[in-house]
Design a protein around this motif. Structure first.
Motif, mmCIF file in Angstrom:
data_model
loop_
_atom_site.group_PDB
_atom_site.id
_atom_site.type_symbol
_atom_site.label_atom_id
_atom_site.label_comp_id
_atom_site.label_asym_id
_atom_site.label_seq_id
_atom_site.Cartn_x
_atom_site.Cartn_y
_atom_site.Cartn_z
ATOM 1 N N GLY A 130 26.682 35.855 33.973
ATOM 2 C CA GLY A 130 25.364 36.366 34.327
ATOM 3 C C GLY A 130 24.927 37.483 33.388
ATOM 4 N N THR A 131 23.615 37.664 33.231
ATOM 5 C CA THR A 131 23.098 38.740 32.376
ATOM 6 C C THR A 131 22.752 39.992 33.181
ATOM 7 N N SER A 132 23.008 39.957 34.480
ATOM 8 C CA SER A 132 22.941 41.169 35.302
ATOM 9 C C SER A 132 24.347 41.438 35.827
ATOM 10 N N ARG A 133 24.614 42.663 36.236
ATOM 11 C CA ARG A 133 25.967 43.049 36.641
ATOM 12 C C ARG A 133 26.435 42.284 37.879
ATOM 13 N N TRP A 134 27.725 42.034 37.933
ATOM 14 C CA TRP A 134 28.363 41.452 39.117
ATOM 15 C C TRP A 134 28.183 42.418 40.277
ATOM 16 N N ASN A 135 27.645 41.951 41.394
ATOM 17 C CA ASN A 135 27.343 42.858 42.510
ATOM 18 C C ASN A 135 27.994 42.414 43.820
ATOM 19 N N LYS A 136 29.100 41.675 43.708
ATOM 20 C CA LYS A 136 29.822 41.204 44.879
ATOM 21 C C LYS A 136 31.232 41.798 44.872
ATOM 22 N N PRO A 137 32.003 41.617 45.956
ATOM 23 C CA PRO A 137 33.344 42.205 46.025
ATOM 24 C C PRO A 137 34.242 41.779 44.862
ATOM 25 N N THR A 138 35.083 42.712 44.447
ATOM 26 C CA THR A 138 36.080 42.419 43.414
ATOM 27 C C THR A 138 37.497 42.619 43.951
ATOM 28 N N THR A 139 37.626 43.032 45.225
ATOM 29 C CA THR A 139 38.943 43.239 45.838
ATOM 30 C C THR A 139 38.974 42.629 47.235
ATOM 31 N N ILE A 140 40.177 42.396 47.726
ATOM 32 C CA ILE A 140 40.343 41.921 49.108
ATOM 33 C C ILE A 140 39.806 42.962 50.076
ATOM 34 N N TYR A 141 40.108 44.234 49.824
ATOM 35 C CA TYR A 141 39.631 45.312 50.702
ATOM 36 C C TYR A 141 38.110 45.251 50.870
ATOM 37 N N GLU A 142 37.387 45.007 49.764
ATOM 38 C CA GLU A 142 35.928 44.944 49.838
ATOM 39 C C GLU A 142 35.472 43.723 50.641
ATOM 40 N N CYS A 143 36.205 42.633 50.524
ATOM 41 C CA CYS A 143 35.842 41.421 51.277
ATOM 42 C C CYS A 143 35.959 41.627 52.785
ATOM 43 N N VAL A 144 36.970 42.400 53.215
ATOM 44 C CA VAL A 144 37.232 42.572 54.653
ATOM 45 C C VAL A 144 36.819 43.955 55.142
ATOM 46 N N ALA A 145 36.003 44.650 54.366
ATOM 47 C CA ALA A 145 35.655 46.040 54.674
ATOM 48 C C ALA A 145 35.088 46.212 56.077
ATOM 49 N N GLY A 146 34.316 45.246 56.552
ATOM 50 C CA GLY A 146 33.692 45.380 57.864
ATOM 51 C C GLY A 146 34.679 45.392 59.012
ATOM 52 N N CYS A 147 35.890 44.887 58.793
ATOM 53 C CA CYS A 147 36.882 44.809 59.870
ATOM 54 C C CYS A 147 38.172 45.572 59.549
ATOM 55 N N LEU A 148 38.212 46.263 58.429
ATOM 56 C CA LEU A 148 39.461 46.892 57.994
ATOM 57 C C LEU A 148 39.629 48.274 58.629
ATOM 58 N N ASP A 149 40.597 48.371 59.520
ATOM 59 C CA ASP A 149 40.910 49.646 60.161
ATOM 60 C C ASP A 149 41.638 50.547 59.158
ATOM 61 N N GLU A 150 41.246 51.805 59.069
ATOM 62 C CA GLU A 150 41.814 52.717 58.078
ATOM 63 C C GLU A 150 43.306 52.923 58.276
ATOM 64 N N GLU A 151 43.746 52.957 59.540
ATOM 65 C CA GLU A 151 45.176 53.145 59.787
ATOM 66 C C GLU A 151 45.977 51.892 59.432
ATOM 67 N N MET A 152 45.315 50.747 59.486
ATOM 68 C CA MET A 152 45.975 49.479 59.151
ATOM 69 C C MET A 152 45.956 49.209 57.642
ATOM 70 N N LYS A 153 45.035 49.850 56.941
ATOM 71 C CA LYS A 153 44.797 49.590 55.525
ATOM 72 C C LYS A 153 46.063 49.621 54.661
ATOM 73 N N PRO A 154 46.971 50.608 54.848
ATOM 74 C CA PRO A 154 48.168 50.649 53.997
ATOM 75 C C PRO A 154 49.053 49.408 54.124
ATOM 76 N N PHE A 155 48.863 48.638 55.193
ATOM 77 C CA PHE A 155 49.732 47.487 55.431
ATOM 78 C C PHE A 155 49.062 46.154 55.045
ATOM 79 N N VAL A 156 47.830 46.244 54.568
ATOM 80 C CA VAL A 156 47.099 45.051 54.143
ATOM 81 C C VAL A 156 47.215 44.920 52.630
ATOM 82 N N THR A 157 47.714 43.785 52.187
ATOM 83 C CA THR A 157 47.865 43.560 50.748
ATOM 84 C C THR A 157 46.506 43.423 50.081
ATOM 85 N N ASP A 158 46.282 44.204 49.058
ATOM 86 C CA ASP A 158 45.017 44.141 48.328
ATOM 87 C C ASP A 158 45.208 43.325 47.052
#
Length: 318
Positions: A130-158
């Motif tokens: 594309g000739t415009s910047r990529w504007n979608k998730p680039t990590t697993i964390y970004e894909c699941v951000a809406g449901c990712l609990d901060e305390e659980m985050k260290p145990f989720v593989t990114d």
């Protein structure tokens, strides 16, 4: 869609192009991977979902070997638009490739057994055109951000995808490419910076394949037509010659279109003249029989002013 995917993969399936892309994007231009060290890998894998077996397929994948030892599995994925789930897809591809290393050897009974060969890393490059910047998730964390609990985050593989925005490569990076991919990269960089493309005289190696890829990526069918021309009329040596062919083809098409329009216009004029001549003959017969200009105009279906011009001494009256 299948034809589009196949076209995208064809140029990159050549070892010289594949090695060149990885050497520039992964190793900053160092010729670390040699084309003779690459071997085609299986691109298709199977996973289970909703109690059904489903397939997933990479665009292009190759084993990097040193003698009989696999050093790595390398993959390339092509994207023309930003995609929300790209990290999930790459996670699936790479995970399947690691899983395959565990049970990938058949015994004498045809059953798969545990593979005792050394494990090798898997890496995938995502090429975004594309000739415009990529504007979608680039990590697993970004894909699941809406449901990712901060305390659980260290145990989720990114996982972070290896995203390369081809149109935003520097001129120095583009110059590092030694294969036909340099032409592709140069095109998108120029279009992003200048909204215009000035071709270079860099020589092609895989003429038809690069033109077919350009047709898919740019959605400009003239590149595909030029690719077909290379089969019928000899190969172009560089993009300058390709664009010259496209321009000449357009001029020729314009000339043929003009000739056709002229022919049809002549036929139409001829037809109208013939019809008008016949109508005038009928009008004379009617006039000799005492019909008024008004009646004649209605009978022969000609404008009243035209009938008045034929018989000016007896103009049509209301």
């Amino acid at each position: 869609m299948a034809e589009k995917d196949m076209t995208e993969k064809t140029l990159e399936s050549y070892n010289d192009v594949f090695a060149d892309i990885i050497n520039v994007l992964f190793f900053n231009g160092k010729r670390k991977i040699k084309e003779e060290e690459l071997e085609q890998a299986v691109t298709r894998s199977v996973y289970k979902a909703d109690q059904k077996l489903r397939e997933q397929e990479r665009d292009t994948a190759k084993y990097w070997r040193s003698h009989s030892i696999r050093i790595s599995l390398l993959g390339i994925e092509n994207e023309t638009v930003s995609e929300d789930d790209m990290p999930l897809r790459i996670f699936g591809y790479d995970g399947a490739s690691y899983r395959d290393q565990i049970y990938s050897v058949k015994d004498k009974n045809g059953r798969y057994r545990k593979n005792t060969n050394p494990r090798y890393p898997v890496a995938t490059a995502v090429l975004y055109f594309g000739t415009s910047r990529w504007n979608k998730p680039t990590t697993i964390y970004e894909c699941v951000a809406g449901c990712l609990d901060e305390e659980m985050k260290p145990f989720v593989t990114d996982l972070k995808i290896n995203l390369f925005e081809i149109a935003f490569l520097t001129d120095e990076q583009v110059a590092m490419f030694q294969s036909d991919f340099r032409i592709v990269a140069d095109y998108f960089v120029q279009m992003r910076k200048n909204q215009d493309y000035k071709p270079s005289d860099i020589q092609f190696q895989h003429v038809k394949e690069i033109l077919q890829l350009m047709s898919v990526l740019t959605k400009d069918r003239r590149f595909e037509e030029a690719a077909n021309d290379t089969v019928e009329g000899g190969e172009s040596k560089n993009m300058c010659e390709v664009l010259d062919r496209i321009e000449k083809r357009g001029e020729l098409a314009g000339e043929k279109r003009g000739e056709l329009i002229g022919e049809k216009r002549g036929e139409l004029i001829g037809t109208k003249k013939g019809e008008l001549k016949k109508a005038r003959q009928t009008a004379r017969n009617l006039k000799s029989r005492g019909f008024s200009n008004k009646d004649i105009a209605e009978i022969v279906e000609v404008e009243p002013d035209t009938v008045n011009s034929w018989f000016p001494d007896t103009p049509l009256h209301p």
